[in-house]
Design a protein around this motif. Sequence first.
Motif, PDB file in Angstrom:
ATOM      1  N   CYS A  52       0.845  -1.203   0.000  1.00 21.63           N
ATOM      2  CA  CYS A  52       0.000   0.000   0.000  1.00 21.63           C
ATOM      3  C   CYS A  52       0.872   1.242   0.000  1.00 21.63           C
ATOM      4  O   CYS A  52       1.804   1.357   0.798  1.00 21.63           O
ATOM      5  CB  CYS A  52      -0.915   0.004   1.227  1.00 21.63           C
ATOM      6  N   GLY A 112      -0.038   4.015   0.990  1.00 20.90           N
ATOM      7  CA  GLY A 112      -0.393   4.848   2.138  1.00 20.90           C
ATOM      8  C   GLY A 112       0.295   4.397   3.416  1.00 20.90           C
ATOM      9  O   GLY A 112       0.939   5.190   4.104  1.00 20.90           O
ATOM     10  N   CYS A 113       0.166   3.084   3.756  1.00 24.43           N
ATOM     11  CA  CYS A 113       0.673   2.616   5.051  1.00 24.43           C
ATOM     12  C   CYS A 113       1.767   1.567   4.909  1.00 24.43           C
ATOM     13  O   CYS A 113       2.271   1.057   5.905  1.00 24.43           O
ATOM     14  CB  CYS A 113      -0.475   2.043   5.885  1.00 24.43           C
ATOM     15  N   CYS A 137      -6.886   0.423   0.153  1.00 21.88           N
ATOM     16  CA  CYS A 137      -6.212  -0.415   1.138  1.00 21.88           C
ATOM     17  C   CYS A 137      -7.170  -0.809   2.264  1.00 21.88           C
ATOM     18  O   CYS A 137      -7.763   0.062   2.895  1.00 21.88           O
ATOM     19  CB  CYS A 137      -5.011   0.333   1.716  1.00 21.88           C
ATOM     20  N   GLU A 148      -6.368  -1.917   5.049  1.00 21.55           N
ATOM     21  CA  GLU A 148      -5.760  -1.603   6.346  1.00 21.55           C
ATOM     22  C   GLU A 148      -5.950  -0.129   6.712  1.00 21.55           C
ATOM     23  O   GLU A 148      -6.358   0.190   7.812  1.00 21.55           O
ATOM     24  CB  GLU A 148      -4.245  -1.907   6.305  1.00 21.55           C
ATOM     25  N   CYS A 149      -5.652   0.779   5.778  1.00 27.15           N
ATOM     26  CA  CYS A 149      -5.647   2.208   6.133  1.00 27.15           C
ATOM     27  C   CYS A 149      -6.635   3.042   5.314  1.00 27.15           C
ATOM     28  O   CYS A 149      -6.799   4.233   5.565  1.00 27.15           O
ATOM     29  CB  CYS A 149      -4.244   2.797   5.969  1.00 27.15           C
ATOM     30  N   HIS A 152      -6.322   3.955   2.282  1.00 24.09           N
ATOM     31  CA  HIS A 152      -5.669   4.743   1.230  1.00 24.09           C
ATOM     32  C   HIS A 152      -6.270   4.374  -0.138  1.00 24.09           C
ATOM     33  O   HIS A 152      -6.408   3.202  -0.465  1.00 24.09           O
ATOM     34  CB  HIS A 152      -4.163   4.477   1.224  1.00 24.09           C
TER      35      HIS A 152
HETATM   36 ZN   LIG Z   1      -2.697   1.170   3.585  1.00 20.96          ZN
END
Ligand SMILES: [Zn+2]
Length: 560
Positions: free
Chosen positions: A13, A15-16, A32, A34-35, A37
């Motif tokens: 990702c 982003g993270c 994403c 997870e985050c 993004h």
């Molecule tokens: Zn992410």
Amino acid sequence: MAEQSETADWVRCAGCAALVYGKRFARALQVCPECGHHGRLTAQQRLAQLLDPGTAEPIGAVPAVHDPLRFVDSRTYQDRLDEARADTGLTEAVLCAAGQIEGQPCVAAVMDFRFLGGSLGVAVGALITNAARVALERRAPLVLVTASGGARMQEGVLSLMQMAKTAQAMAELDEAGILTVSVITDPTYGGVAASFATLADVILAEPGARMGFAGPRVIEQTTGEKLPEGFQTAEFLLAHGLVDDVVPRVGLRPVLGRLLGLRPPSRPRPPGDPAAILRAADELVDRDPWQNVRLARHPERPTTLDYIRRLVDDFQELHGDRLTEDCPAIIAGTGHLAGTPVVLIGHHKGGPDLGERRRRRFGMARPSGYRKAARLMRLAAKLRLPVVTLIDTPGANPGPEAEIGGQAAAIAENLRLMARLPVPVVAVLIGEGGSGGALALAVADRVLVSANGIYSVISPEGCAAILWKDPQAAPAAAASLRLHPGDLLSLGVVDGIVPEPPEGAHQDHAAAADLLEAAVTEALHELIPWDPDRLRAARRARFHRYGTDLGPAAADWSQP
Ligand SMILES: [Zn+2]
């Protein structure tokens, strides 16, 4: 780069930096898990995500090679173009198609940042303008998905001209009443931001997407200033009133489908019998005026948002004045009220919770609120949608920010705008109708008041303090001001009264909402067949006669 490796087993990702299983990332539309993004999409991916399967119909001729300046830096422009074409499978930085979103026909123009940074050159200008032309011919809304670093330097000043060319195309769609929506993706800068991206009727932004004219690096280098956290991100833009909403990628299709489905209404079903709007005060519970004031202000009374939740299907709230902020004291958006498409605008006091009331500025709008309302009313005029306003405010905002922001002019502007709106306007005083802050939403064809609502030039407390020199004299002032629905009816200031449950609307929100819905539907049933000239002439006559002996203002209201 995550965005180029959707077929890879594992994707990192951007982003993270989490590793995400490639198929899972693709299933999540390159967002994403997870985050949150939002990874960049190619134009091909974006069209496939947005349009209903099987509906895409490519439009836009392959543009000729544009190298008007025979530009050479370390390489020739022609070289760079050839490479971008080979890398992206696109002929230019925008891909256009006609199609449907949630069953609603539209024309979509989608930019691709991979193609020379989504730069705006002659060919992009031509393709966007062509998409607008097709939208005009088909009378279908235009959806623009933007991603751009700015102008295409290799085309010199001719690339600058594309801003004016595309702005012209947007103006033509405005004149023709065709809805335009832009979806801001990361990043959208320079000439694209300063033309078609921000000229759309509705501007949506993906979470985290940055938009601006000058980029942060340029600003920091020029001014030496450190920019605030989140500067120019979608969330920052929303708070500053510059975009209508931030919509996660997964929510784009439903939101677009809602907006694209807005059509001028047909006449709603005929009103029932007996009439939903009371035209005489004798059916009202006889209340002392002060008791009336207290009921109108009751903290448990249904708010604009309560009524919207109960009555408006597919409500799409639109935010911001495109200038300064999103005023929380006024809620505005589109939706269907009892099946009729409307633009709905109302003051919102915030309900019983004190924190929320404070956040909503107790329903006292700042100029940004009136300007947001005006923006939505202009949209209603463009799309030929009726306007319904719900009025519930102690009055205009007493803060210094409101004055610095031009409160007087913002209210005045709404009075003039509403006087000439070419669509039906129904206003309901659902609680407190306080002074100019109320009137700024109430220059309507039908003005109704809830059975326990009030409408007044000044609060009874304010009047008591000034004329009685004693705030304790508020009940006496309330009686003298004649702000009771029965008085408002005999003064001709309202056309009718919306009944409430016997003990007041606060006792039964559902019943109050049903009564409001029936009354507004009755008014719309009457007004929707009227053409713009008739609406304006009747509205003019209505406000012209106040204080003259030409109409109901002359009614003898000294009688009990
Ligand atoms: Zn992410």
